[in-house]
Design a protein around this motif. Sequence first.
Motif, short mmCIF file in Angstrom:
data_model
loop_
_atom_site.label_atom_id
_atom_site.label_comp_id
_atom_site.label_asym_id
_atom_site.label_seq_id
_atom_site.Cartn_x
_atom_site.Cartn_y
_atom_site.Cartn_z
N LEU A 1 0.83 -1.20 0.00
CA LEU A 1 0.00 0.00 0.00
C LEU A 1 0.87 1.26 0.00
CD1 LEU A 1 -2.84 1.19 0.12
CD2 LEU A 1 -2.72 1.01 2.60
N GLN A 2 1.96 1.23 0.73
CA GLN A 2 2.88 2.37 0.78
C GLN A 2 3.45 2.67 -0.60
OE1 GLN A 2 3.55 4.25 3.55
NE2 GLN A 2 4.79 5.61 2.28
N VAL A 3 3.84 1.63 -1.32
CA VAL A 3 4.38 1.81 -2.67
C VAL A 3 3.34 2.44 -3.59
CG1 VAL A 3 5.21 0.58 -4.73
CG2 VAL A 3 6.09 -0.02 -2.46
N ILE A 4 2.12 1.93 -3.52
CA ILE A 4 1.04 2.46 -4.36
C ILE A 4 0.76 3.92 -4.01
CG2 ILE A 4 -1.43 2.27 -4.87
CD1 ILE A 4 -1.03 -0.81 -4.46
N ALA A 5 0.72 4.23 -2.72
CA ALA A 5 0.47 5.60 -2.29
C ALA A 5 1.56 6.55 -2.78
CB ALA A 5 0.36 5.65 -0.76
N GLU A 6 2.80 6.12 -2.67
CA GLU A 6 3.91 6.95 -3.14
C GLU A 6 3.83 7.21 -4.64
OE1 GLU A 6 7.37 4.93 -1.66
OE2 GLU A 6 7.01 5.63 0.39
N LYS A 7 3.46 6.19 -5.41
CA LYS A 7 3.30 6.36 -6.86
C LYS A 7 2.16 7.32 -7.18
CE LYS A 7 5.21 1.91 -8.32
NZ LYS A 7 4.91 0.62 -8.96
N PHE A 8 1.06 7.18 -6.44
CA PHE A 8 -0.10 8.06 -6.68
C PHE A 8 0.25 9.51 -6.38
CE2 PHE A 8 -4.41 9.71 -5.82
CZ PHE A 8 -5.04 9.31 -6.99
N ILE A 9 0.97 9.73 -5.29
CA ILE A 9 1.40 11.10 -4.95
C ILE A 9 2.39 11.60 -5.99
CG2 ILE A 9 2.68 12.48 -3.26
CD1 ILE A 9 1.31 10.72 -1.10
N ALA A 10 3.27 10.75 -6.48
CA ALA A 10 4.24 11.15 -7.51
C ALA A 10 3.53 11.58 -8.79
CB ALA A 10 5.21 10.01 -7.79
N GLN A 11 2.41 10.91 -9.11
CA GLN A 11 1.64 11.29 -10.30
C GLN A 11 1.09 12.71 -10.16
OE1 GLN A 11 -1.40 8.29 -10.62
NE2 GLN A 11 -0.11 6.92 -11.80
N HIS A 12 0.96 13.18 -8.93
CA HIS A 12 0.47 14.53 -8.67
C HIS A 12 1.61 15.47 -8.30
CE1 HIS A 12 -3.13 12.05 -8.41
NE2 HIS A 12 -3.77 13.12 -8.81
N LYS A 13 2.80 15.14 -8.83
CA LYS A 13 4.00 15.96 -8.66
C LYS A 13 4.32 16.23 -7.20
CE LYS A 13 3.52 17.99 -13.17
NZ LYS A 13 2.28 18.26 -13.81
N GLY A 14 4.10 15.22 -6.35
CA GLY A 14 4.45 15.33 -4.94
C GLY A 14 3.44 16.06 -4.10
N ASP A 15 2.34 16.49 -4.69
CA ASP A 15 1.32 17.24 -3.95
C ASP A 15 0.35 16.25 -3.29
OD1 ASP A 15 -0.78 18.84 -3.05
OD2 ASP A 15 -0.69 20.19 -4.78
N ALA A 16 0.60 15.93 -2.02
CA ALA A 16 -0.21 14.94 -1.31
C ALA A 16 -1.65 15.39 -1.16
CB ALA A 16 0.40 14.65 0.05
N LEU A 17 -1.87 16.68 -0.95
CA LEU A 17 -3.24 17.17 -0.79
C LEU A 17 -4.03 17.01 -2.08
CD1 LEU A 17 -5.32 18.44 1.03
CD2 LEU A 17 -4.44 20.69 0.41
N LYS A 18 -3.41 17.32 -3.20
CA LYS A 18 -4.07 17.16 -4.50
C LYS A 18 -4.39 15.68 -4.75
CE LYS A 18 -3.57 18.37 -9.37
NZ LYS A 18 -2.69 18.96 -10.38
N ALA A 19 -3.45 14.80 -4.41
CA ALA A 19 -3.66 13.36 -4.57
C ALA A 19 -4.80 12.88 -3.68
CB ALA A 19 -2.38 12.59 -4.25
N LEU A 20 -4.84 13.37 -2.44
CA LEU A 20 -5.91 12.99 -1.52
C LEU A 20 -7.27 13.44 -2.04
CD1 LEU A 20 -6.90 11.86 1.16
CD2 LEU A 20 -6.37 14.08 2.19
#
Length: 59
Positions: free
Chosen positions: A15-34
Motif C-alpha cells: 500500500l505504501q508503494v502504491i500511495a507513493e506512486k499516486f502522490i508522484a503522479q500529482h507531482k508530490g502534492d499529497a493534498l491534491k492526490a488525496l
Amino acid sequence: MDHILTLDSRQEAALQVIAEKFIAQHKGDALKALKEMIVLNGHLQERLDAVEGWRRATR
C-alpha cells in the motif's frame, strides 16, 4: 465508515508503494492526490450503491 481493515506488514508495504506512486503522479502534492482519491472513491461508492439497489430490486 462501514469496515475497518487490518493490514499485515506485507500489505502495508504494498500500500505504501502504491500511495507513493499516486502522490508522484500529482507531482508530490499529497493534498491534491488525496482530493482526487476522495473523488474517485465517491464515484466508486455511487456505482456500488447502484449495484446494491439493483440487487435488492431484483429479489
